[in-house]
Design a protein around this motif. Structure first.
Motif, PDB file in Angstrom:
ATOM      1  N   LEU A 108      34.848   7.454 -31.934  1.00 18.10           N
ATOM      2  CA  LEU A 108      33.498   8.016 -31.911  1.00 18.10           C
ATOM      3  C   LEU A 108      32.669   7.319 -32.976  1.00 18.10           C
ATOM      4  O   LEU A 108      33.212   6.831 -33.968  1.00 18.10           O
ATOM      5  N   VAL A 109      31.361   7.283 -32.773  1.00 19.51           N
ATOM      6  CA  VAL A 109      30.452   6.699 -33.763  1.00 19.51           C
ATOM      7  C   VAL A 109      29.411   7.743 -34.150  1.00 19.51           C
ATOM      8  O   VAL A 109      28.810   8.376 -33.277  1.00 19.51           O
ATOM      9  N   ILE A 110      29.236   7.940 -35.465  1.00 20.99           N
ATOM     10  CA  ILE A 110      28.138   8.764 -35.974  1.00 20.99           C
ATOM     11  C   ILE A 110      26.958   7.826 -36.180  1.00 20.99           C
ATOM     12  O   ILE A 110      27.033   6.895 -36.992  1.00 20.99           O
ATOM     13  N   MET A 111      25.876   8.041 -35.456  1.00 21.16           N
ATOM     14  CA  MET A 111      24.805   7.042 -35.383  1.00 21.16           C
ATOM     15  C   MET A 111      23.459   7.610 -35.839  1.00 21.16           C
ATOM     16  O   MET A 111      22.957   8.583 -35.265  1.00 21.16           O
ATOM     17  N   ASP A 112      22.891   7.002 -36.879  1.00 25.02           N
ATOM     18  CA  ASP A 112      21.496   7.282 -37.230  1.00 25.02           C
ATOM     19  C   ASP A 112      20.619   6.499 -36.259  1.00 25.02           C
ATOM     20  O   ASP A 112      21.068   5.508 -35.657  1.00 25.02           O
ATOM     21  N   ILE A 113      19.374   6.914 -36.091  1.00 25.85           N
ATOM     22  CA  ILE A 113      18.504   6.202 -35.148  1.00 25.85           C
ATOM     23  C   ILE A 113      17.664   5.151 -35.849  1.00 25.85           C
ATOM     24  O   ILE A 113      17.524   4.032 -35.368  1.00 25.85           O
ATOM     25  N   ARG A 114      17.117   5.466 -36.999  1.00 23.52           N
ATOM     26  CA  ARG A 114      16.347   4.474 -37.758  1.00 23.52           C
ATOM     27  C   ARG A 114      17.300   3.724 -38.673  1.00 23.52           C
ATOM     28  O   ARG A 114      17.878   4.304 -39.592  1.00 23.52           O
ATOM     29  N   PRO A 129      31.623   6.540 -27.235  1.00 22.25           N
ATOM     30  CA  PRO A 129      30.488   7.471 -27.311  1.00 22.25           C
ATOM     31  C   PRO A 129      29.994   7.634 -28.742  1.00 22.25           C
ATOM     32  O   PRO A 129      30.637   7.186 -29.694  1.00 22.25           O
ATOM     33  N   CYS A 130      28.855   8.293 -28.883  1.00 19.97           N
ATOM     34  CA  CYS A 130      28.291   8.488 -30.214  1.00 19.97           C
ATOM     35  C   CYS A 130      27.741   9.903 -30.365  1.00 19.97           C
ATOM     36  O   CYS A 130      27.470  10.598 -29.390  1.00 19.97           O
ATOM     37  N   VAL A 131      27.599  10.304 -31.630  1.00 21.54           N
ATOM     38  CA  VAL A 131      26.862  11.506 -32.010  1.00 21.54           C
ATOM     39  C   VAL A 131      25.669  11.038 -32.827  1.00 21.54           C
ATOM     40  O   VAL A 131      25.842  10.341 -33.836  1.00 21.54           O
ATOM     41  N   TYR A 132      24.459  11.383 -32.396  1.00 22.19           N
ATOM     42  CA  TYR A 132      23.275  11.009 -33.170  1.00 22.19           C
ATOM     43  C   TYR A 132      23.097  11.988 -34.324  1.00 22.19           C
ATOM     44  O   TYR A 132      23.220  13.205 -34.162  1.00 22.19           O
ATOM     45  N   CYS A 175      27.101  12.235 -27.078  1.00 21.14           N
ATOM     46  CA  CYS A 175      27.868  13.478 -26.983  1.00 21.14           C
ATOM     47  C   CYS A 175      27.164  14.626 -27.687  1.00 21.14           C
ATOM     48  O   CYS A 175      27.412  15.796 -27.377  1.00 21.14           O
ATOM     49  N   ALA A 176      26.325  14.330 -28.681  1.00 23.02           N
ATOM     50  CA  ALA A 176      25.615  15.378 -29.414  1.00 23.02           C
ATOM     51  C   ALA A 176      24.421  14.745 -30.114  1.00 23.02           C
ATOM     52  O   ALA A 176      24.365  13.526 -30.325  1.00 23.02           O
TER      53      ALA A 176
END
Length: 487
Positions: free
Chosen positions: A51-57, A78-81, A100-101
């Protein structure tokens, strides 16, 4: 038990360190912390995170949504934003990468932990497409998939069907070309376009799409070059996409006496790139203020349109059926209806072949979690079981009259049951799905004995229950309490 691996992509080092500490306290391995979107794909290739924890900026020119889209297209990760941005435009863009979230900053350790736990639980489900959910669309898609003999329209005359949607061809040549084609790939393309029109288009602005994007949608990997890197797609695959798009563009729709093509297809300057927009009839449904939509497993697109067309057609039919019967966790359908929806004919001399094919297709859908579970809805009688197992011409009608129970998967059911409603699949008696218990145990990497110990029952009893035995009230309550603790 193998550790879960998570990659953190966050441009604020302090927040990244907080995330790392929270996840490590939960026993999760952090396989990297990045600040730029351009580095994500290479790092994920090396470390293969769950899984990847992803910031948008992010730092650099690539933002988190672009990075997450590449991760899913290339590696199916998949990722969690985790972001401070919740404006409608950003959320709409984020939806296109199938997260995913979506967690808004500031967050608590508990909120992050729950989001990650739910995301990891959802990994075993294929992602969903949102396609048009009106009955007319389902009928059209079925006609396209089965290469049904569509009529030839006289475009100079009003349609005699004032309300119902009618579809056909403007000339005999187009009809002949369609009749000789295999229709399941055309139906796949129709679903892809429907999903993109609903997700990307704020208005009727034409969509620009390439054959390569469509092939990625279908889960097909680009060929590797001599250096081992991903190259391009085979020309014959691109040509196949072009052929089926052109076939779709030849179909005409009619409603209330007005005719329009199903879609408008305009080639762009580069090969296998098109500008595509829905015709007038489809546009009215897609760009309505509140379009009716249905959830379709993306796995449907990945099934081979020639060798797995039964799986495709079953999944499409069930998708629309679930949309029309929201909130019902178990579907009961007759064998005769399923075969009718598949548009297949049984060879009366070899009916067992059709039975085996249908059961194998349902098994494949269950294995891929397009459905949760299935079984024959017959009494526990050796005589009836024997009749089904030893199918002959004489009892063919008996088999066709039998019904199967199909459980709706949680990722389909939850959106239909309303926000905040915890969903546990039920069987036809209103009890928890035993298949769901097995899946929780597998996700937690628990042996039968360990899970039974946590529930407070014997492992022999749990084994019987997982094989289909009905638990008594006290045992049922123990299992229910254990299941709810897992969320």
């Amino acid at each position: 038990m193998a550790k879960v691996k998570i990659l953190i992509v966050e441009d604020d080092p302090l927040i990244a360190e907080d995330i790392k500490g929270i996840l490590e306290d939960q026993g999760i391995e952090i396989c990297g912390s990045l600040q730029a979107g351009e580095e994500v794909l290479a790092q994920a290739n090396r470390t293969q995170p769950d899984l990847v924890i992803m910031d948008i900026r992010l730092e650099g020119e690539m933002d988190g949504i672009q990075a997450a889209s590449l991760l899913w297209q290339e590696l199916q990760i998949p990722c969690v934003y985790l972001t401070a941005h919740s404006d409608p435009e950003t959320v709409q863009r984020a939806k296109q990468s199938y997260p995913c979230a979506y967690l808004i900053k500031p967050f608590t350790a508990r909120e992050l932990g729950i989001s990650v736990e739910m995301a990891l639980n959802q990994r075993s489900f294929p992602p969903l497409l949102e396609v048009l959910g009106v009955p007319d669309y389902a009928l059209l898609r079925n006609a396209v998939a089965t290469a049904k003999a569509l009529p030839i329209f006289d475009l100079k005359q009003p349609s005699p069907q004032d309300q119902a949607l009618a579809y056909g061809f403007a000339d005999a040549e187009s009809r002949a070309a369609f009749a000789t084609s295999r229709g399941d790939l055309s139906a796949d393309l129709l679903d892809i376009l429907s999903s993109l029109w609903l997700q990307r288009a704020e208005s009727e602005t034409p969509l620009e799409l390439s054959a390569d994007e469509i092939l990625r949608f279908r889960g097909i990997q680009a060929q590797k070059s001599g250096s081992g890197r991903r190259g391009g797609y085979d020309a014959k695959w691109r040509e196949q996409i072009a052929q089926h798009l052109e076939l779709l563009a030849q179909i005409w729709l009619s409603r209330t006496g007005q005719f329009s093509p199903l879609l408008e297809l305009k080639p762009l300057s580069s090969p296998f790139h098109w500008q595509i927009k829905p015709g007038q009839v489809l546009a009215q449904a897609h760009f309505a203020a509140f379009p009716e939509t249905a959830l379709l497993s993306r796995k449907v697109l990945q099934y081979n349109p020639y060798r797995q067309n039964w799986e495709k057609r079953l999944a499409r039919f069930l998708s629309q059926h679930w949309r029309d019967n929201m909130g019902s966790p178990t579907t009961e359908l007759s064998i005769e209806m399923l075969l009718k929806r598949l548009a297949v004919k049984i060879d009366p001399k070899h009916p067992l072949r059709s039975k085996a094919h249908l059961e194998r297709s349902l098994d494949n859908l269950m294995q891929d979690r397009v459905i949760e579970n299935w079984k024959y809805a017959v009494p526990d009688s050796e005589q009836i079981t024997t009749q089904i197992t030893k199918l002959t011409q004489q009892n063919l009608d008996f088999w066709l009259s039998q019904t199967v129970q199909i459980e709706v998967p949680a990722n389909i059911m939850e959106p239909y049951t309303g926000p905040g409603t915890p969903f546990v699949p039920l069987n036809n008696s209103g009890e928890m799905s035993l298949a769901f218990i097995r899946q929780i145990r597998q996700q937690k990497n628990l042996s039968l004995m360990a899970a039974a110990s946590e529930m407070g029952i014997t492992h022999a009893r749990l084994s019987q229950i997982e094989r289909g035995d009905t638990p008594g009230p006290q045992t049922y309550q123990k299992i229910k309490d254990w299941v709810m603790k897992q969320f």
